[in-house]
Design a protein around this motif. Structure first.
Motif, PDB file in Angstrom:
ATOM      1  N   LYS A   1     -15.983  11.057  -1.070  1.00 37.37           N
ATOM      2  CA  LYS A   1     -14.796  10.637  -0.759  1.00 37.37           C
ATOM      3  C   LYS A   1     -14.280   9.657  -2.199  1.00 37.37           C
ATOM      4  CE  LYS A   1     -14.909  10.064   4.280  1.00 37.37           C
ATOM      5  NZ  LYS A   1     -16.044  10.728   4.577  1.00 37.37           N
ATOM      6  N   ILE A   2     -14.918   9.103  -2.674  1.00 36.17           N
ATOM      7  CA  ILE A   2     -14.762   8.114  -3.809  1.00 36.17           C
ATOM      8  C   ILE A   2     -14.683   9.360  -5.236  1.00 36.17           C
ATOM      9  CG2 ILE A   2     -15.608   6.654  -5.539  1.00 36.17           C
ATOM     10  CD1 ILE A   2     -16.969   4.922  -3.313  1.00 36.17           C
ATOM     11  N   GLU A   3     -15.507  10.044  -5.250  1.00 36.69           N
ATOM     12  CA  GLU A   3     -15.526  11.055  -6.241  1.00 36.69           C
ATOM     13  C   GLU A   3     -14.198  11.925  -6.356  1.00 36.69           C
ATOM     14  OE1 GLU A   3     -19.108  13.435  -6.089  1.00 36.69           O
ATOM     15  OE2 GLU A   3     -20.323  11.727  -6.787  1.00 36.69           O
ATOM     16  N   LYS A   4     -13.545  12.381  -5.094  1.00 38.56           N
ATOM     17  CA  LYS A   4     -12.336  13.020  -5.033  1.00 38.56           C
ATOM     18  C   LYS A   4     -11.147  12.055  -5.488  1.00 38.56           C
ATOM     19  CE  LYS A   4     -13.794  16.484  -1.476  1.00 38.56           C
ATOM     20  NZ  LYS A   4     -13.703  17.061  -0.063  1.00 38.56           N
ATOM     21  N   SER A   5     -11.312  10.973  -4.838  1.00 39.34           N
ATOM     22  CA  SER A   5     -10.205   9.986  -4.965  1.00 39.34           C
ATOM     23  C   SER A   5     -10.024   9.756  -6.690  1.00 39.34           C
ATOM     24  CB  SER A   5     -10.573   8.668  -4.430  1.00 39.34           C
ATOM     25  OG  SER A   5     -10.547   8.893  -3.023  1.00 39.34           O
ATOM     26  N   ILE A   6     -11.302   9.569  -7.137  1.00 41.05           N
ATOM     27  CA  ILE A   6     -11.269   9.439  -8.885  1.00 41.05           C
ATOM     28  C   ILE A   6     -10.754  10.596  -9.445  1.00 41.05           C
ATOM     29  CG2 ILE A   6     -12.839   9.020 -10.987  1.00 41.05           C
ATOM     30  CD1 ILE A   6     -12.491   6.618  -9.517  1.00 41.05           C
ATOM     31  N   LYS A   7     -10.974  11.835  -9.101  1.00 40.00           N
ATOM     32  CA  LYS A   7     -10.418  13.163  -9.634  1.00 40.00           C
ATOM     33  C   LYS A   7      -9.019  13.054  -9.365  1.00 40.00           C
ATOM     34  CE  LYS A   7     -11.187  18.004  -9.690  1.00 40.00           C
ATOM     35  NZ  LYS A   7      -9.751  18.386  -9.963  1.00 40.00           N
ATOM     36  N   LEU A   8      -8.518  12.707  -8.168  1.00 43.08           N
ATOM     37  CA  LEU A   8      -6.978  12.642  -8.023  1.00 43.08           C
ATOM     38  C   LEU A   8      -6.596  11.657  -8.789  1.00 43.08           C
ATOM     39  CD1 LEU A   8      -6.478  13.094  -4.191  1.00 43.08           C
ATOM     40  CD2 LEU A   8      -5.928  14.570  -5.933  1.00 43.08           C
ATOM     41  N   ALA A   9      -7.180  10.597  -9.226  1.00 44.41           N
ATOM     42  CA  ALA A   9      -6.447   9.607  -9.960  1.00 44.41           C
ATOM     43  C   ALA A   9      -6.247  10.152 -11.540  1.00 44.41           C
ATOM     44  CB  ALA A   9      -7.286   8.265 -10.259  1.00 44.41           C
ATOM     45  N   HIS A  10      -7.397  10.660 -12.074  1.00 44.43           N
ATOM     46  CA  HIS A  10      -7.096  11.364 -13.376  1.00 44.43           C
ATOM     47  C   HIS A  10      -6.210  12.564 -13.231  1.00 44.43           C
ATOM     48  CE1 HIS A  10     -10.476   9.410 -15.667  1.00 44.43           C
ATOM     49  NE2 HIS A  10     -11.291   9.596 -14.561  1.00 44.43           N
ATOM     50  N   ASP A  11      -6.154  13.156 -12.517  1.00 46.45           N
ATOM     51  CA  ASP A  11      -5.274  14.450 -12.468  1.00 46.45           C
ATOM     52  C   ASP A  11      -3.809  14.153 -12.022  1.00 46.45           C
ATOM     53  OD1 ASP A  11      -7.406  15.852 -12.458  1.00 46.45           O
ATOM     54  OD2 ASP A  11      -7.470  16.745 -10.361  1.00 46.45           O
TER      55      ASP A  11
END
Length: 240
Positions: free
Chosen positions: A111-121
């Motif tokens: 869940k954190i990894e997906k959220s971080i990826k969304l932040a970058h995207d």
């Protein structure tokens, strides 16, 4: 709140919206876990269990009411009164940060990894200036509608703190060094850091100096040094 297990509504971290934010709920969880540990150290078993129990209720409430399973991120805020329910689905860096800042989830949690990826995207500024705004379409002192907002020193360093926490070897800390250099590059010759940076030309915007920006810089450096020592890369002498 008995129906959700979440803290009752308050204003969010940015002092803009009223409801139950992911950041606030996670911070209350972190506070209760801290209280539970203190109680345990003092031999207060009943208090330890009480704080732990309510912390877990809040964590369950966050996962049940503030997480979007479909898109894989945590909502900014929930407002619930009786049968009325409104969800603010804005992607907010503070929501992401709170997950690892208060140890709500393990740093390697999907869940954190997906959220971080969304932040970058979705949030990372794609101009040559770079950095991260507070959230999508951040209106405060907004310079250009071509970016999701202006980069903030605070939120950008929060992202750096994610990489510190996740690092397992020295090369994993490269993004941290880059973001620390980024913050330094936008300081005045005196060392003063502002609240925001112009995403088009890199000039300082809004309050300057901002104590919060300086505090997050210091915290990030200390966390970085502690991680270097933990990984056995170098011995660091930090003040008590």
């Amino acid at each position: 709140d008995e129906s959700t297990g979440l803290p009752k509504p308050s204003y969010d971290l940015w002092e803009e919206k009223y409801g139950v934010s992911t950041f606030t709920a996670a911070s209350v969880y972190g506070g209760l876990i801290g209280a539970s540990r203190f109680a345990g150290l003092l031999g207060k078993d009943r208090g330890e269990l009480l704080y732990q129990t309510f912390a877990e209720k809040i964590k369950k409430g966050i996962l049940d009411y503030l997480y979007d399973e479909k898109d894989g991120y945590f909502y900014k805020l929930l407002y619930k009164k009786g049968k009325e329910e409104r969800i603010d689905k804005t992607l907010d860096v503070s929501s992401i940060y709170s997950l690892y800042a208060f140890d709500l989830l393990d740093i390697s949690d999907e869940k954190i990894e997906k959220s971080i990826k969304l932040a970058h995207d979705k949030l990372q500024i794609k101009t040559q200036i770079g950095g991260f705004p507070r959230y999508e379409d951040d209106y405060y002192y907004r310079v250009s509608k071509e970016t999701p907002g202006n980069p903030w020193i605070i939120t950008t360093l929060w992202i750096a703190q994610y990489y510190i926490k996740k690092a397992k070897q020295e090369k994993d800390l490269n993004p941290v060094v880059d973001w620390l250099h980024w913050a330094c590059s936008h300081a005045l010759p005196s060392g003063i850091l502002s609240e925001q940076i112009n995403p088009l030309n890199g000039e300082q915007l809004s309050a300057s100096p901002l104590v919060w920006s300086h505090a997050e810089f210091v915290v990030t450096v200390l966390l970085y040094l502690e991680k270097l020592e933990k990984l056995g890369i170098c011995k660091v002498s930090l003040p008590d």
